[in-house]
Design an enzyme around this catalytic site. Structure first.
Site, PDB file in Angstrom:
ATOM      1  CG  HIS A 359      26.525   9.132   1.487  1.00  0.00           C
ATOM      2  ND1 HIS A 359      26.434   9.237   2.864  1.00  0.00           N
ATOM      3  CD2 HIS A 359      27.837   9.217   1.197  1.00  0.00           C
ATOM      4  CE1 HIS A 359      27.647   9.392   3.362  1.00  0.00           C
ATOM      5  NE2 HIS A 359      28.520   9.384   2.376  1.00  0.00           N
ATOM      6  CE  LYS A 559      12.574  13.044   7.189  1.00  0.00           C
ATOM      7  NZ  LYS A 559      13.627  12.131   7.576  1.00  0.00           N
ATOM      8  CE  LYS A 565      15.321  13.186   2.075  1.00  0.00           C
ATOM      9  NZ  LYS A 565      16.116  12.413   3.054  1.00  0.00           N
ATOM     10  CB  THR A 667      21.720  11.483  10.279  1.00  0.00           C
ATOM     11  OG1 THR A 667      21.456  12.519   9.335  1.00  0.00           O
ATOM     12  CG2 THR A 667      22.743  10.531   9.716  1.00  0.00           C
TER      13      THR A 667
END
Ligand code: 26Q
Length: 854
Positions: A359, A559, A565, A667
């Site tokens: 992942h 998130k 990010k 996701t």
């Protein structure tokens, strides 16, 4: 139909009253919300138990191949919500609540959000088990029952404060304690050599530390139109409930910490994502999950079979990241010691059964354990890992003679460390990444050597999310909108969502879609106004956030907080907009509300600086009357699954702006797009495949450097953020104001802003400046946002894009991901609960009770 519902509602009410009296000892009149919630749950549970028993019976009778999903984290969200959705009982439940004069929202959501995970990985696992049950694949999912899940986040004057999340404070009616399935897990000790029936050396253990692992089972319901739903099991291990685990001798010797270590093993979830910590208790937790689950898998197999000959055929084990990878060694050990397999046979079985999903490619997240620590903690498993490694190195040498450098690179044990990913790849049949780009990076870069040796092991399975929780439940207006137009098929076959494209020119549909957004924004705003606090530096609530009205564009980034990010880039853009509005207040632009939410790992300093920076910028913007009617920046405290359910249906714009090559999949990007938000996105993770599905014509806000460009700049060390800073006045202005101290009101704020500026502009001996290319992508990001403004000015045009994006998300249902795993990795068949079996259980139940949900 109405009458039918009425009759059912009356029966349910009787049952609720029955439970109130027989288990809580109260009548309806004095029942508290908690009593009511519990009685209600127990009532629903009866229906679930019938199917649960029938499903287990079906799997057992058919001796089916079963998937065992091992994962250290789950983020299921509140069970009541998905259960009444998957039971198709929302209208019934609403009627019951109305008749009983109770509030649907308050009493049913008495439940707290089980925070048994950090973020993406755990939520993915929960979507997967929903899909496995709905698509009728036999599966048991294993995890740990942490007493304290992911911490609750409070923001005190811009500083994240972590509070324990005691989600199990109240009894959890969705779980069943299963004492008969408890097992022992052994740590440390001395090895005692023995021979198995094949004459091979195996080891018993003396002077060990024994820990009892007790499972709690949670039913995972599949969705089914006609009530013939499968129920799979989520089995969570705890060490809390076994008195054996308390080491009284140590207590008596005054060693209180040590005495309670094993009872406390499953107390807390490690709140780090993307960061390996190398902590003792974490190691014990990982082995607990691995060993207890392997024992349970073998026992479950043995209940249905005479001997172990079919084990490799009937068992599939999926290792979700490296966290449960000790399962490979433990399986080999159990097969040899308890079932007389030879070394070769045992290894082959393990490598047939296991699959490994990666992942993350971030270096700092790759797990390694100190060799000596492992050897003393898990002597027998370490011995197996060592032997596996010897075999492996021999194979490498055979294929690549005289390439010791390669052996060193690939070896499982190297430099005193055990590399868990290497063990996972060597011990698995299949290795998969979670989006096309991510899998390519695994093959070409991170696991390049492994790919050249075992090309056929590598495969891609793109992530997905469950449309049942993420549309049907959390966005009922949109669900109805869809069903009215294309029927209900999309609920179990999301490829059918494509049919919505037929309405792209239908103005009524487009207007309705806009109206739905508006309603959802109202609900979110009501929450922000009443329940999202701004606190002072001591935690005292000063007031609640005041959002812009619903006409404003809602721009969200939700998130975990992480440098890659790039929440920082988002906040810098907000600051650029602020200056632009101040300078040119009359320029026509849509109102914009930027919402950021997410937790930072407690030890991740830079992430905490970023939260502080967001706080400073939002104070600046929101308190300036010449700006705050056009622009606002809000931070939503304590982001979790329940908050996601509120934000996602309301969002217009979805920020998916990671540095290309770093987000494995994402996701949230999928959830937001299927709820009609448009994506501002880099070409990273699953964004790329979403872009492909939607096509460039309907994906207007792609921006930023490509993974390939970034790789080259990193390789050549040719990126210099200074040039961007000095060349562009807008960039310079926001950086300068950060440096000037004008945004900061306290010394801590000053320090945070200085630390951020330093990371953006200064390199040190280990790291280059601006490692995440924030300044590099800032202007392209800004340009993409101007396109957003332009499109948002035309509501009908905007709505067309929303509709087209929703209709293009078919591929991103977790049902699809699960079908792909079933085909490419597990070779697993669908097994619907047997109708005769279901009837039998129902009849047996009916002999005693007539209350049913039909
Ligand atoms: C490792 C060792 C010790 C303690 C903690 C950890 C740890 C825990 C969690 C390391 C990583 C994680 C979580 C990783 C994660 O959530 N990855 C995300 O997985 C999603 C599902 O595949 C992807 O969509 C995201 O892109 C990816 O970041």
């Amino acid at each position: 139909m109405e009458l039918h519902l009425e009759v059912q509602a009356e029966m349910i009410i009787r049952k609720i009253k029955h439970y109130l009296i027989t288990t809580m000892g109260v009548t309806l009149r004095e029942a508290t919300p908690e009593d009511f919630y519990k009685a209600f749950t127990l009532t629903l549970r009866e229906e679930i138990m019938i199917n649960w028993a029938a499903t287990a019976r079906t799997y057992y009778d058919r001796q089916v191949r079963t998937l065992y999903y091992l994962c250290m984290e789950y983020l299921p969200g509140r069970f009541m919500e998905s259960n009444i959705t998957n039971l198709r009982a929302v209208p019934l439940v609403r009627m019951v609540m109305r008749k009983m004069e109770r509030s649907f929202e308050e009493e049913l959501f008495f439940e707290s959000d089980p925070g048994l995970g950090n973020g993406g990985l755990g939520r993915l696992a929960s979507c997967f088990i929903d899909s496995l049950a709905t698509q009728q694949y036999p599966c048991i999912a294993y995890g740990l029952r942490y007493q304290y899940g992911i911490f609750d986040q409070e923001i005190w004057g811009g500083v994240q404060v972590e509070r324990p999340d005691p989600w199990l404070l109240h009894e959890n009616p969705w779980e069943l304690r299963r004492d008969i399935h408890a097992v022992s897990v052994y740590y440390a000790g001395k090895e005692v050599a023995q021979k198995n029936a094949k004459g091979e050396e195996v080891f018993d253990l003396a002077d060990y530390e024994e820990v009892r692992a007790l499972p709690y089972d949670i039913p995972i319901l599949g969705y089914h139109e006609k009530g013939a739903f499968n129920v799979n099991t989520l089995r969570l291990w705890t060490t809390k409930e076994s008195p054996k685990n308390f080491q009284l001798q140590r207590f008596n010797a005054g060693l209180l910490d040590q005495a309670g270590e094993n009872t406390g093993l499953t107390d807390v979830l490690y709140p780090n994502d993307h960061h390996e910590t190398g902590k003792r208790i974490r190691l014990k937790q990982e082995f607990l999950l691995s060993s207890a689950s392997i024992q349970d898998i073998v026992a479950n197999y043995m209940r249905a079979h005479h001997d172990m000959s079919l084990f490799a055929d009937k068992v599939r084990i999926q290792l979700n990241d490296t966290h449960p990878v000790f399962a490979i060694a433990e399986l080999v050990r159990v097969l040899m010691k308890d079932h007389d397999f030879s070394w070769g046979e045992a290894c082959e079985v393990a490598r047939t059964c296991c699959g490994y999903t990666n992942h993350t490619i971030l270096q700092e997240a790759l797990e390694e354990w100190n060799q000596n620590r492992l050897q003393s903690f898990l002597p027998r498993q370490y011995r197996i890992i060592e032997r596996l490694n010897m075999d492996f190195c021999t194979q490498i040498r055979m294929q690549y003679p005289e390439d010791e450098e390669r052996v060193r690179r690939m070896s499982i044990i190297e430099g005193g460390q055990v590399r868990m990913a290497h063990l996972a790849i060597y011990g698995s049949q299949k290795v998969n990444g979670v989006a096309a780009l991510h899998t390519e990076i695994l093959k070409k870069s991170l696991f390049k050597d492994f790919h050249s040796m075992y090309a056929s092991k590598f495969t891609n399975v793109t992530n997905g999310v469950t449309q049942r929780r993420w549309i049907l439940y959390c966005n009922p207006l949109l669900a109805e909108f869809i069903t009215k137009r294309i029927g209900t098929k999309w609920i179990v076959d999301f490829l059918a969502i494509e049919d919505l494209k037929a309405f792209i020119e239908d103005e009524t549909s487009l207007r309705e879609l806009l109206q739905i957004k508006l309603e959802n924004k109202k609900a979110l705003n009501a929450f922000l106004r009443r329940q999202n606090p701004i606190r002072d530096a001591r935690g005292k609530i000063l007031y609640f956030t005041e959002p812009l009205d619903e006409e404003a564009l809602l721009d969200v980034q939700i998130k975990r907080i992480h440098e890659y990010k790039r929440q920082l880039m988002n906040a810098l853009h907000a600051l650029m907009l602020y200056f632009e509005i101040k300078e040119d207040p009359d320029h026509p632009r849509p109102k914009r509300q930027i919402l950021i939410a997410g937790k930072a790992a407690p030890g991740y300093e830079m992430a905490k600086h970023i939260i502080q920076f967001i706080f400073c910028v939002s104070r600046k913007i929101n308190s300036d009357p010449s700006v705050n009617t056009k622009l606002r920046l809000l931070f939503l405290e304590n982001y979790n699954v329940s908050k996601a359910e509120l934000v996602i249906p309301a969002a217009d714009l979805s920020e998916q702006i990671s540095t290309a090559g770093m987000e494995a999949s994402g996701t949230g990007n999928m959830k937001l797009a299927m709820n009609g938000a448009l994506t501002v996105g880099t070409e990273d993770g699953a964004n790329i495949e979403m872009h492909e599905q939607v096509t460039s014509a309907w994906w207007p806000f792609a921006f930023g450097s490509s993974a390939e460009e970034i790789r080259t700049w990193k390789e050549n060390r040719s990126y210099n953020p200074w040039s961007i800073y000095s060349e562009d006045a807008r960039v310079r202005r926001v950086i300068d104001i950060m440096k000037s101290g004008e945004l900061a009101e306290t010394p801590e704020e000053k320090r945070s802003l200085a630390a951020i500026c330093q990371a953006l502009l200064e390199s040190n001996h280990t790291e280059g400046a601006d490692r995440y290319f924030v300044l590099k992508d800032l202007l392209p990001f800004y340009q993409a946002q101007r396109k957003v403004d332009e499109l948002y000015k035309e509501p009908l045009q905007w709505a067309k894009y929303c509709l087209y994006n929703i209709a293009s998300m078919g591929k991103f249902s977790s049902d699809q991901s699960i079908h792909n795993y079933a085909k490419e990795v597990w070779n697993l068949s669908q097994v619907p609960v047997d109708p005769t079996c279901l009837d039998k259980v129902r009849n047996e139940y009916d002999e005693y009770d007539r209350c049913r949900i039909l």
